[in-house]
Motif scaffolding. Sequence first.
Motif, mmCIF file in Angstrom:
data_model
loop_
_atom_site.group_PDB
_atom_site.id
_atom_site.type_symbol
_atom_site.label_atom_id
_atom_site.label_comp_id
_atom_site.label_asym_id
_atom_site.label_seq_id
_atom_site.Cartn_x
_atom_site.Cartn_y
_atom_site.Cartn_z
ATOM 1 N N SER A 1 0.840 -1.195 0.000
ATOM 2 C CA SER A 1 0.000 0.000 0.000
ATOM 3 C C SER A 1 0.881 1.254 0.000
ATOM 4 O O SER A 1 1.740 1.426 0.866
ATOM 5 C CB SER A 1 -0.887 -0.029 1.247
ATOM 6 N N ALA B 1 -7.782 -2.992 2.358
ATOM 7 C CA ALA B 1 -6.485 -3.111 3.049
ATOM 8 C C ALA B 1 -6.655 -3.969 4.309
ATOM 9 O O ALA B 1 -5.813 -4.827 4.607
ATOM 10 C CB ALA B 1 -5.924 -1.731 3.388
ATOM 11 N N SER B 2 -7.751 -3.760 5.031
ATOM 12 C CA SER B 2 -7.996 -4.557 6.241
ATOM 13 C C SER B 2 -8.197 -6.032 5.892
ATOM 14 O O SER B 2 -7.802 -6.916 6.645
ATOM 15 C CB SER B 2 -9.241 -4.064 6.977
ATOM 16 N N TYR C 1 -6.725 -7.732 3.534
ATOM 17 C CA TYR C 1 -5.422 -8.387 3.377
ATOM 18 C C TYR C 1 -4.611 -8.354 4.679
ATOM 19 O O TYR C 1 -3.835 -9.263 4.953
ATOM 20 C CB TYR C 1 -4.633 -7.754 2.222
ATOM 21 N N GLU C 2 -4.819 -7.294 5.460
ATOM 22 C CA GLU C 2 -4.103 -7.192 6.743
ATOM 23 C C GLU C 2 -4.480 -8.370 7.652
ATOM 24 O O GLU C 2 -3.627 -8.959 8.309
ATOM 25 C CB GLU C 2 -4.439 -5.864 7.434
ATOM 26 N N SER C 3 -5.769 -8.732 7.627
ATOM 27 C CA SER C 3 -6.219 -9.828 8.494
ATOM 28 C C SER C 3 -5.619 -11.167 8.040
ATOM 29 O O SER C 3 -5.596 -12.126 8.786
ATOM 30 C CB SER C 3 -7.741 -9.898 8.542
ATOM 31 N N GLN C 4 -5.122 -11.203 6.810
ATOM 32 C CA GLN C 4 -4.439 -12.417 6.326
ATOM 33 C C GLN C 4 -2.921 -12.285 6.486
ATOM 34 O O GLN C 4 -2.161 -13.120 5.995
ATOM 35 C CB GLN C 4 -4.744 -12.644 4.835
ATOM 36 N N GLY C 5 -2.487 -11.197 7.135
ATOM 37 C CA GLY C 5 -1.048 -10.968 7.342
ATOM 38 C C GLY C 5 -0.314 -10.610 6.064
ATOM 39 O O GLY C 5 0.888 -10.825 5.935
ATOM 40 N N LYS C 6 -1.028 -10.026 5.094
ATOM 41 C CA LYS C 6 -0.415 -9.791 3.776
ATOM 42 C C LYS C 6 -0.187 -8.321 3.440
ATOM 43 O O LYS C 6 0.211 -8.002 2.324
ATOM 44 C CB LYS C 6 -1.300 -10.413 2.683
ATOM 45 N N LEU C 7 -0.453 -7.418 4.375
ATOM 46 C CA LEU C 7 -0.358 -5.982 4.061
ATOM 47 C C LEU C 7 0.982 -5.386 4.494
ATOM 48 O O LEU C 7 1.422 -5.582 5.619
ATOM 49 C CB LEU C 7 -1.492 -5.233 4.776
ATOM 50 N N THR C 8 1.626 -4.667 3.578
ATOM 51 C CA THR C 8 2.792 -3.860 3.935
ATOM 52 C C THR C 8 2.559 -2.439 3.439
ATOM 53 O O THR C 8 2.214 -2.235 2.266
ATOM 54 C CB THR C 8 4.090 -4.383 3.275
ATOM 55 N N LYS C 9 2.733 -1.461 4.334
ATOM 56 C CA LYS C 9 2.569 -0.060 3.943
ATOM 57 C C LYS C 9 3.928 0.544 3.597
ATOM 58 O O LYS C 9 4.916 0.285 4.284
ATOM 59 C CB LYS C 9 1.931 0.726 5.089
#
Length: 190
Positions: free
Chosen positions: A113, A158-159, A161-169
């Motif tokens: 992101s 974004a949330s 993918y975040e809940s799958q541990g896949k988000l990087t900002k």
Amino acid sequence: MLNIVLFGPPGAGKGTQSEKLIEKYKIDHISTGDLFRKHLGEGTDLGKLAQKFMDEGRLVPDEVVIGMVDEKIKDSKEARGFIFDGFPRTVAQAKALDELLEMKELVISGMISLEVPEEELKNRIKERGKTSGRSDDQDESKINTRIKVYLEETLPVASYYESQGKLTKIQGVGSIDEIFTSICEVIDSY
Ligand code: ADP
């Protein structure tokens, strides 16, 4: 296979970074905005359908977008991976993408992101409007609608993918090369 979702608000630099990424990683670029503009230019039924939504800065209905991406993935049999740019833009699109990929035994490697402050986005879009020829880049109220739609409908992706541990900002302000280096560091860690 490398399947990346490049995420961020309108004007964040997704298109610019995508061009550099496809060159470096030799993966296919799926930009729903570009695909719609191509349909528009060719005057297809899909283009005509999408036009009124795009002109107003609103989202094209999910089923239309999903069908178009499905077709594009099916056409890209030789692809080593994909960079999704401007898609998924709703949680329903994100779920549909997971299902499309699952049928091919593929998964999203991660979402990157690009974080850019709102004032900077507006300036960049207006600047781009001087040369892009895009009517949605030249009108203050359309730009505001797009940012509002992003905050309300797209940010929840974004949330997801975040809940799958896949988000990087990633910090999306700086030189194009600096930002590119940061993105590559993330991709190389997958
Ligand atoms: P932006 O600079 O706003 O990121 P894009 O080129 O990605 O612009 O998209 C332009 C327009 O195309 C959007 O405002 C929207 O109307 C439509 N569009 C693009 N991708 C999608 C999508 N995934 N879902 C719905 N509408 C989309």
